[in-house]
Design an enzyme around this catalytic site. Sequence first.
Site, PDB file in Angstrom:
ATOM      1  CD  GLU A  37      -2.714   1.211   2.521  1.00  0.00           C
ATOM      2  OE1 GLU A  37      -2.673   0.286   3.344  1.00  0.00           O
ATOM      3  OE2 GLU A  37      -3.409   2.235   2.653  1.00  0.00           O
ATOM      4  NE  ARG A 262       2.833  -8.042  10.257  1.00  0.00           N
ATOM      5  CZ  ARG A 262       2.742  -6.955   9.483  1.00  0.00           C
ATOM      6  NH1 ARG A 262       3.594  -5.966   9.628  1.00  0.00           N
ATOM      7  NH2 ARG A 262       1.788  -6.836   8.607  1.00  0.00           N
ATOM      8  CE  LYS A 272       3.082   0.214   4.910  1.00  0.00           C
ATOM      9  NZ  LYS A 272       2.547  -0.015   3.563  1.00  0.00           N
TER      10      LYS A 272
HETATM   11  P1  ATP Z   1       2.886  -2.207   8.120  1.00  0.00           P
HETATM   12  O1  ATP Z   1       2.063  -3.008   9.073  1.00  0.00           O
HETATM   13  O2  ATP Z   1       4.337  -2.210   8.422  1.00  0.00           O
HETATM   14  O3  ATP Z   1       2.383  -0.846   7.904  1.00  0.00           O
HETATM   15  P2  ATP Z   1       1.548  -3.359   5.934  1.00  0.00           P
HETATM   16  O4  ATP Z   1       1.311  -4.808   6.048  1.00  0.00           O
HETATM   17  O5  ATP Z   1       0.437  -2.453   6.194  1.00  0.00           O
HETATM   18  O6  ATP Z   1       2.834  -2.997   6.770  1.00  0.00           O
HETATM   19  P3  ATP Z   1       1.614  -3.326   3.092  1.00  0.00           P
HETATM   20  O7  ATP Z   1       2.050  -2.226   2.224  1.00  0.00           O
HETATM   21  O8  ATP Z   1       0.176  -3.622   3.163  1.00  0.00           O
HETATM   22  O9  ATP Z   1       2.160  -3.007   4.540  1.00  0.00           O
HETATM   23  O10 ATP Z   1       2.459  -4.633   2.818  1.00  0.00           O
HETATM   24  C1  ATP Z   1       2.857  -5.110   1.575  1.00  0.00           C
HETATM   25  C2  ATP Z   1       3.236  -6.548   1.731  1.00  0.00           C
HETATM   26  O11 ATP Z   1       4.331  -6.678   2.630  1.00  0.00           O
HETATM   27  C3  ATP Z   1       2.108  -7.368   2.298  1.00  0.00           C
HETATM   28  O12 ATP Z   1       2.009  -8.571   1.593  1.00  0.00           O
HETATM   29  C4  ATP Z   1       2.510  -7.597   3.727  1.00  0.00           C
HETATM   30  O13 ATP Z   1       1.987  -8.785   4.205  1.00  0.00           O
HETATM   31  C5  ATP Z   1       4.033  -7.603   3.641  1.00  0.00           C
HETATM   32  N1  ATP Z   1       4.638  -7.186   4.909  1.00  0.00           N
HETATM   33  C6  ATP Z   1       4.415  -6.051   5.578  1.00  0.00           C
HETATM   34  N2  ATP Z   1       5.108  -6.024   6.737  1.00  0.00           N
HETATM   35  C7  ATP Z   1       5.803  -7.179   6.791  1.00  0.00           C
HETATM   36  C8  ATP Z   1       6.711  -7.766   7.729  1.00  0.00           C
HETATM   37  N3  ATP Z   1       7.043  -7.138   8.859  1.00  0.00           N
HETATM   38  N4  ATP Z   1       7.228  -8.974   7.448  1.00  0.00           N
HETATM   39  C9  ATP Z   1       6.909  -9.602   6.318  1.00  0.00           C
HETATM   40  N5  ATP Z   1       6.065  -9.123   5.395  1.00  0.00           N
HETATM   41  C10 ATP Z   1       5.517  -7.923   5.616  1.00  0.00           C
HETATM   42 MG    MG Z   2      -1.408  -2.404   5.257  1.00  0.00          MG
END
Ligand code: ATP
Ligand code: MG
Length: 562
Positions: A37, A262, A272
């Site tokens: 995102e 994760r 983020k």
């Molecule tokens: P955050 O919680 O850090 O804001 P998010 O999951 O909202 O991260 P996205 O942009 O939605 O961030 O994530 C893009 C991809 O990266 C998704 O498939 C998500 O599952 C993966 N991802 C995000 N954070 C992690 C992590 N800490 N470890 C492994 N994969 C991750």
């Molecule tokens: Mg997200």
Amino acid sequence: MASEKPQRTPNFIRNIIIKDLEQGKNEGRVHTRFPPEPNGYLHIGHAKSICLNFGLAAEFSGLCNLRFDDTNPVKEEEEYVRSIIEDVKWLGFDWEDRLYYASDYFKQMYEYAVQLIKKGKAYVCDLTGDQIREYRGTLTKPGVESPYRNRPIDENLDLFERMRTGEFPDGSHTLRAKIDMAHKNLNMRDPVMYRILHAAHHRTGDQWCIYPMYDWAHGLEDSIEGITHSICTLEFEDHRPLYDWFLDQLGVHHPQQIEFARLNLSYTVMSKRRLLELVKEGHVSSWDDPRMPTLSGLRRRGYTPESIRNFSELIGVAKRESVVDIAMLEYCIREDLNKQAPRVMGVLKPLKVVIVNYPQAEAEYLEAINNPEDSKMGTRQIPFSRELYIEQDDFKENPPKKFYRLAPGQEVRLRYAYFIKCVDVIKDPQTGEITELHCSYDPETRGGHAPDGRKVKATLHWVSAADAIDAEVRLYDRLFNVPDPTSDKDQNYKTFLNPNSLEILSNCKLEPCLADAKPGEKYQFERNGYFCVDSVESTTGRLVFNRIVSLKDSWAKIEKRL
Ligand code: ATP
Ligand code: MG
């Protein structure tokens, strides 16, 4: 730094794919995607997901898409899109011509929603957000059906169309899936598919005022792109029945959602939202502050793409949440730079040394090895003269037992140069502070060995004063004081910020070969660690280095702590 390379870690997702291929699923295709995102910069956790998705596609001759999951207009920005593209490329992955935006599918998603309404599987609801939450029930209490749940199909179609054309204010209506308000999985209790949001989107502008919810949108995005394995993090496990339900109701291509744990890394935060907070409140300088766990921060600090890819492989893929010791990441960059970084000498906290028996006007060049791990990197000539700098810490006027470095009357080796002995300590008469040392050298020990076979117990790095390059060096420590700053629910994670995470040394003296060091170049400063020329602060005439990592900690030592 000799150490055993740890074994390749098992990967249950790889096993699922192998089985699918054996059974001829998806016509033998493997197609994954990385779906960020664009609401922040990518962090090391995303790197795990990138390496996994692109890595599996490469391993099985498949494809991996880069897709911006840009369904929420409020928090998303072009700047983030640009940075994400840069970071994924930098990590070394290629999506070829498959760069997609979920917002490109808005029309298709809308049509799918109309199909569900026509099948009696979705309805327009007038409850407020709070009411919807209230009606949902709890894990122990079934939900209550919305009074709008049994609206006739035609009325739903009409209202949904009017939601789209902008007739209604934000929050006045939603489109909801008609599933089961008593379902044991709360996600299945008539989840919201669309909400009204009169907000401009970074790509579609004002074209839409209804936006799809994540659960509705994500499976459709995967399906439209022909994804075979939709890999996501564990928090979506409970959403999988909904992912499946939507695709089954529509009867469209149905990728398999697979969840993994994760990455959490000690002494830092990963979400983020929190990283944005650190930037906005000025706890760090920017998203690419070298203390940040963002890919742009790690890159600026001096981490290489190889080291991050190796780290991702090393930590493996699991179903259970855990916190990975940040020492593992540091191990990976040391391993990589040990092989490729040229060795140089740099004095971080200089103390002047005058070699009293070295001729005034003389100077000479001594040969130094560029990388003992790689003879192809050759040697260089370093100037030696009467006035030098050594580290303040390498001298003690009153040395404790076992202090083998320089002290009055004590002999040490200057790396690649001579044996020297301290003969006098010069102090500021006012403050008593040591301002310089007077030493004698033994001309017979050129190259660092005594012909009479006598030994010294320490070898110091040094820089010739007349030839030294001035530089600023930034030393970094953990961003947080505690391994898991978010685990204590009663204390804001920011109270655990390490106030000493950045130390700026502005009077460093470096070997002259660094005069032309370019932004991003990495070196080992002997005994001091690995350093990278800062790409933001370094300008013509001003050299700024970031310490990437110190030299200590072999794998064996890290393993003991794990
Ligand atoms: P955050 O919680 O850090 O804001 P998010 O999951 O909202 O991260 P996205 O942009 O939605 O961030 O994530 C893009 C991809 O990266 C998704 O498939 C998500 O599952 C993966 N991802 C995000 N954070 C992690 C992590 N800490 N470890 C492994 N994969 C991750
Ligand atoms: Mg997200």
